[in-house]
Design an enzyme around this catalytic site. Structure first.
Site, PDB file in Angstrom:
ATOM      1  CD  GLN A   1     -44.854  17.092  -5.137  1.00 43.31           C
ATOM      2  OE1 GLN A   1     -45.667  16.477  -4.469  1.00 43.31           O
ATOM      3  NE2 GLN A   1     -45.129  18.264  -5.665  1.00 43.31           N
ATOM      4  N   GLY A   2     -41.471  14.670  -8.060  1.00 39.96           N
ATOM      5  CA  GLY A   2     -40.701  15.235  -9.151  1.00 39.96           C
ATOM      6  C   GLY A   2     -41.577  15.391 -10.375  1.00 39.96           C
ATOM      7  CE1 TYR A   3     -44.997  18.865 -10.645  1.00 43.62           C
ATOM      8  CE2 TYR A   3     -43.085  19.079  -9.220  1.00 43.62           C
ATOM      9  CZ  TYR A   3     -44.445  19.151  -9.417  1.00 43.62           C
ATOM     10  OH  TYR A   3     -45.275  19.488  -8.365  1.00 43.62           O
ATOM     11  CB  ILE A   4     -42.230  13.000 -15.887  1.00 43.72           C
ATOM     12  CG1 ILE A   4     -41.994  12.023 -14.728  1.00 43.72           C
ATOM     13  CG2 ILE A   4     -41.889  12.382 -17.231  1.00 43.72           C
ATOM     14  CD1 ILE A   4     -42.901  10.815 -14.752  1.00 43.72           C
TER      15      ILE A   4
ATOM     16  CG  ASN B   1     -45.531  21.714  -4.759  1.00 42.29           C
ATOM     17  OD1 ASN B   1     -45.030  20.908  -3.991  1.00 42.29           O
ATOM     18  ND2 ASN B   1     -46.400  22.622  -4.344  1.00 42.29           N
TER      19      ASN B   1
END
Length: 158
Positions: free
Chosen positions: A27-30, A143
């Site tokens: 997962q990543g954060y935009i 996270n």
């Protein structure tokens, strides 16, 4: 409005490992601003886009949508801050609740955390023997913050 009510704990010991099979997550954060987070995630073979609001205690608004896995891969590759969050999630049912145990990899290797979603912020819960210190109110364990300040940079201390 969809609401997430969640408590987070550190995990102790290995007794939980035999209770469920794990699923790989990336997962990543935009985007991350004060009180708002936009996340993209691949869980196994499924893609998700999630928008979360500001945390009030252990509660916050949460909107999650299934997206094509190809779109999720592209967003992780081109739009997200680094490092990505890599972890294996184990879902363990105990005392009528589902505990999600996350064993982190990559820059967050060594961190094992359990989350449990509740129907009410004051809901009483029975803690499994493998649950340690509660970290619900420590933002280092979000996270989205583990991207900016990974566990590996904490000097081995939580």
């Amino acid at each position: 409005m969809p609401t997430e009510i969640e408590r987070k704990f550190l995990v102790i010991g290995d007794d939980w490992r035999t209770l469920a099979d794990g699923v790989a997550y990336s997962q990543g954060y935009i985007a991350k601003t004060e009180g708002r987070v936009v996340r993209v995630r691949i869980a196994g073979e499924h893609g998700y886009l999630t928008i979360k609001g500001a945390t009030q205690g252990i509660t916050r608004s949460e909107y999650e949508y299934v997206i094509p896995i190809e779109d999720a891969r592209e967003m992780l590759h081109t739009l997200c801050d680094r490092p990505l969050i890599e972890k294996t999630r184990y879902k363990i049912e105990q005392s009528g609740l589902v505990w999600e145990v996350d064993e982190f990899a990559g820059d967050n290797q060594g961190l094992i955390m359990a989350e449990v979603e509740l129907s009410d912020a004051n809901q009483a819960i029975d803690l499994p023997s493998w649950i340690g210190e509660e970290v619900s109110h420590d933002p280092r364990y979000y996270n989205s913050n583990l991207v900016k300040y990974p566990y590996s940079q904490w000097g081995g201390q939580g």
